[in-house]
Design an enzyme around this catalytic site. Structure first.
Site, PDB file in Angstrom:
ATOM      1  N   HIS A 185       4.593   4.353  12.176  1.00 56.69           N
ATOM      2  CA  HIS A 185       3.579   5.344  12.566  1.00 56.69           C
ATOM      3  C   HIS A 185       4.098   6.409  13.535  1.00 56.69           C
ATOM      4  O   HIS A 185       3.318   6.973  14.301  1.00 56.69           O
ATOM      5  CB  HIS A 185       2.339   4.663  13.187  1.00 56.69           C
ATOM      6  CG  HIS A 185       1.667   3.694  12.286  1.00 56.69           C
ATOM      7  ND1 HIS A 185       0.473   3.068  12.626  1.00 56.69           N
ATOM      8  CD2 HIS A 185       1.986   3.219  11.053  1.00 56.69           C
ATOM      9  CE1 HIS A 185       0.100   2.260  11.643  1.00 56.69           C
ATOM     10  NE2 HIS A 185       1.014   2.339  10.684  1.00 56.69           N
ATOM     11  N   HIS A 215       0.842  -1.202   0.000  1.00 59.28           N
ATOM     12  CA  HIS A 215       0.000   0.000   0.000  1.00 59.28           C
ATOM     13  C   HIS A 215       0.871   1.244   0.000  1.00 59.28           C
ATOM     14  O   HIS A 215       1.974   1.252   0.553  1.00 59.28           O
ATOM     15  CB  HIS A 215      -0.949   0.009   1.199  1.00 59.28           C
ATOM     16  CG  HIS A 215      -0.285   0.081   2.545  1.00 59.28           C
ATOM     17  ND1 HIS A 215      -0.013   1.274   3.179  1.00 59.28           N
ATOM     18  CD2 HIS A 215       0.155  -0.897   3.381  1.00 59.28           C
ATOM     19  CE1 HIS A 215       0.546   1.028   4.351  1.00 59.28           C
ATOM     20  NE2 HIS A 215       0.673  -0.273   4.503  1.00 59.28           N
ATOM     21  N   ASP A 219       6.418   2.011   6.131  1.00 59.62           N
ATOM     22  CA  ASP A 219       5.135   1.317   6.103  1.00 59.62           C
ATOM     23  C   ASP A 219       4.202   2.102   5.191  1.00 59.62           C
ATOM     24  O   ASP A 219       3.572   3.060   5.629  1.00 59.62           O
ATOM     25  CB  ASP A 219       4.593   1.236   7.536  1.00 59.62           C
ATOM     26  CG  ASP A 219       3.242   0.550   7.639  1.00 59.62           C
ATOM     27  OD1 ASP A 219       2.823  -0.078   6.651  1.00 59.62           O
ATOM     28  OD2 ASP A 219       2.600   0.660   8.704  1.00 59.62           O
ATOM     29  N   GLU A 275      -4.825   1.617   3.114  1.00 61.78           N
ATOM     30  CA  GLU A 275      -4.667   0.456   3.994  1.00 61.78           C
ATOM     31  C   GLU A 275      -4.617   0.871   5.449  1.00 61.78           C
ATOM     32  O   GLU A 275      -5.140   0.180   6.334  1.00 61.78           O
ATOM     33  CB  GLU A 275      -3.392  -0.315   3.621  1.00 61.78           C
ATOM     34  CG  GLU A 275      -3.238  -1.668   4.320  1.00 61.78           C
ATOM     35  CD  GLU A 275      -2.493  -1.601   5.654  1.00 61.78           C
ATOM     36  OE1 GLU A 275      -2.395  -2.629   6.339  1.00 61.78           O
ATOM     37  OE2 GLU A 275      -2.001  -0.506   6.019  1.00 61.78           O
ATOM     38  N   GLU A 276      -4.002   2.015   5.706  1.00 61.97           N
ATOM     39  CA  GLU A 276      -3.798   2.449   7.090  1.00 61.97           C
ATOM     40  C   GLU A 276      -5.095   2.812   7.804  1.00 61.97           C
ATOM     41  O   GLU A 276      -5.125   2.883   9.033  1.00 61.97           O
ATOM     42  CB  GLU A 276      -2.835   3.640   7.131  1.00 61.97           C
ATOM     43  CG  GLU A 276      -1.405   3.313   6.707  1.00 61.97           C
ATOM     44  CD  GLU A 276      -0.681   2.392   7.678  1.00 61.97           C
ATOM     45  OE1 GLU A 276      -1.272   2.026   8.714  1.00 61.97           O
ATOM     46  OE2 GLU A 276       0.475   2.044   7.396  1.00 61.97           O
ATOM     47  N   ASP A 301      -0.355   4.460   0.945  1.00 62.79           N
ATOM     48  CA  ASP A 301      -0.718   5.497   1.906  1.00 62.79           C
ATOM     49  C   ASP A 301       0.108   5.349   3.181  1.00 62.79           C
ATOM     50  O   ASP A 301       0.684   4.289   3.443  1.00 62.79           O
ATOM     51  CB  ASP A 301      -2.209   5.439   2.247  1.00 62.79           C
ATOM     52  CG  ASP A 301      -2.596   4.183   3.015  1.00 62.79           C
ATOM     53  OD1 ASP A 301      -2.175   3.084   2.601  1.00 62.79           O
ATOM     54  OD2 ASP A 301      -3.304   4.296   4.038  1.00 62.79           O
ATOM     55  N   ASP A 325       4.497  -6.218   3.793  1.00 57.31           N
ATOM     56  CA  ASP A 325       4.036  -5.204   4.740  1.00 57.31           C
ATOM     57  C   ASP A 325       4.389  -5.546   6.183  1.00 57.31           C
ATOM     58  O   ASP A 325       3.803  -5.010   7.119  1.00 57.31           O
ATOM     59  CB  ASP A 325       2.515  -5.023   4.590  1.00 57.31           C
ATOM     60  CG  ASP A 325       1.995  -3.751   5.230  1.00 57.31           C
ATOM     61  OD1 ASP A 325       2.805  -2.837   5.477  1.00 57.31           O
ATOM     62  OD2 ASP A 325       0.780  -3.675   5.480  1.00 57.31           O
TER      63      ASP A 325
END
Length: 425
Positions: free
Chosen positions: A384, A78, A141, A175-176, A80, A198
């Site tokens: 994150h 992903h 990520d 995805e997040e 995003d 991932d």
């Protein structure tokens, strides 16, 4: 390896933060910026059937270069980044030949990435570490995963002596915020199985994840002048606090690990008249997962019963929605797809770390949509947040794993692994 680093940095410096409050797909307009770049790059490296739909889902094909029949496999990531921390104006720092000591991310703000706290750093001594500047997340990520897939496909195009079957590539938005697979066209993708790139540290190979649900509980109240509030005021914030106190002790993210589930209160906004509490529910075990959801309803009913006479109607309203399920149920019947990935790692002298995901990936949803999809490491750590980092060598190794899986899948007789899987049961 510099080529990999340059590609990775070209991705992370494009802001693609997703927006949970948006109803569009992608949830943020800026995700298109990287999406369009990826489309052009996939064409440039020589992939075929490169498409992007009206929701920014990207697919592409590396055709088979063998005459015999080989299953079509896929690799998915992903683009995003998490809304938990800013992804704007990412300024990566490259630490060559890491010496095992503290890494100063931002001297002015005294932000330090220290192995005393983040002990995993020490396993990368002597390697090239890519970090943030302490003011944003990095975006490994999952832009590390995208880097690995694009680079592996480029390598296979440039090395036709490596035999492989048809390979499909997929890149997704959102995805997040839990929507990455919502508009993924499994039939169009046309793979028998796929792998999401991932995961975190080198060696991770995962085919179990949480069952997941989200809960939103709205508490009502009555506002009265505090000087005359005796027996009249109902403070919704205090009721929300009672609800939190009623949740099981010791079952929070910071107190659990492995297969242990949890309740995680992540947002509370309120006033005397109304308070909204949001939490997530996680458990690998389906029965325990259902009991956790039932507990939310039981606590809500207990609070409503307590205030029924004083308030006159339900004072608490709970909404519980399932988000995704444990992919183990769908992957176990085709466990050989995990065995192939494990074999690829071992042939590259990477020790597989097979463990449950304490989270979810696009793969968990895709597995229930008919595309079994285990998860492979992308190499990053501390996702994150400002302490996120990725060793460049891990990106290199993940790229090699993709190439090796493609190679192994095309070997006649490789699916004797199916019998190996059965014999282990």
């Amino acid at each position: 390896m510099q080529h990999l680093i340059d590609r990775f940095i070209s991705y992370v410096t494009i802001d693609t933060e997703s927006d949970p409050n948006s109803q569009t797909t992608p949830s943020s307009e800026k995700q298109w910026n990287l999406a369009h770049k990826l489309v052009e790059e996939l064409k440039t490296i020589g992939l075929e059937d490169v498409t992007i739909d009206d929701k920014a889902y990207i697919m592409a094909t590396l055709p088979s270069n063998v005459a015999h029949e080989v299953p079509t496999i896929g690799f998915i990531s992903h683009f995003d980044t998490s809304p938990d921390f800013s992804g704007a104006n990412v300024k990566p720092q490259i630490i060559e030949n890491y010496d095992g000591k503290d890494i100063v991310l931002n001297a002015e703000k005294n932000i330090v990435l220290s192995p005393n706290y983040f002990k995993d750093l020490l396993q990368y001594k002597g390697q090239t570490i890519i970090t943030t500047d302490g003011t944003t997340l990095l975006g490994a990520d999952d832009k590390a995963g995208i880097t690995e897939i694009v680079s592996a496909m480029e390598y296979l195009v440039q090395h036709p002596e490596i035999k492989h079957g048809k390979i499909r590539v997929g890149f997704t938005p959102d995805e997040e915020i839990g929507r990455g697979a919502h508009h993924f066209d499994v039939a169009k993708f046309g793979a028998q199985w796929a792998y999401t790139m991932d995961g975190s540290q080198i060696g991770e190979l995962e085919y179990e994840n949480f069952n997941a649900a989200g809960a939103k509980i709205t508490f009502k109240g009555k506002s009265v002048h505090p000087g005359y509030a005796k027996g009249k005021m109902i403070n919704s914030m205090l009721i929300a606090n009672d609800f939190i106190d009623a949740l099981p002790k010791g079952e929070t993210p910071q107190e659990t690990r492995g297969y242990e589930g949890f309740f995680h209160v992540h947002h509370v906004t309120g006033s005397i008249e109304e308070t909204v509490l949001e939490l997530i529910i996680r458990d690998h075990n389906k029965a325990k997962f259902e009991k956790r959801k039932d507990l939310i309803e039981k606590i809500t009913k207990k609070i409503n019963k307590k205030y029924a006479k004083q308030f006159g109607e339900d004072i608490a309203i709970a909404e519980v929605k399932d988000q995704y399920y444990n992919m183990k149920e769908k992957v176990t019947p085709v466990k050989y797809i995990v065995d192939i990935a494990e074999k690829a790692m071992r042939e590259l002298n990477i020790k597989p770390i097979i463990k449950p995901i304490r989270g979810g990936t696009d793969g968990s949803q895709l597995s229930y949509m008919g595309l079994p999809c285990p998860n492979i490491f992308a190499g990053g750590h501390n996702f994150h947040g400002k302490y996120e980092y990725v060793p460049a060598e891990s990106i290199q190794k993940a790229t090699e794993v993709i190439v090796k899986i493609a190679e192994l899948t095309a070997i006649p007789g490789i699916f004797d692994l199916k019998e190996t899987t059965k014999s282990r049961k």
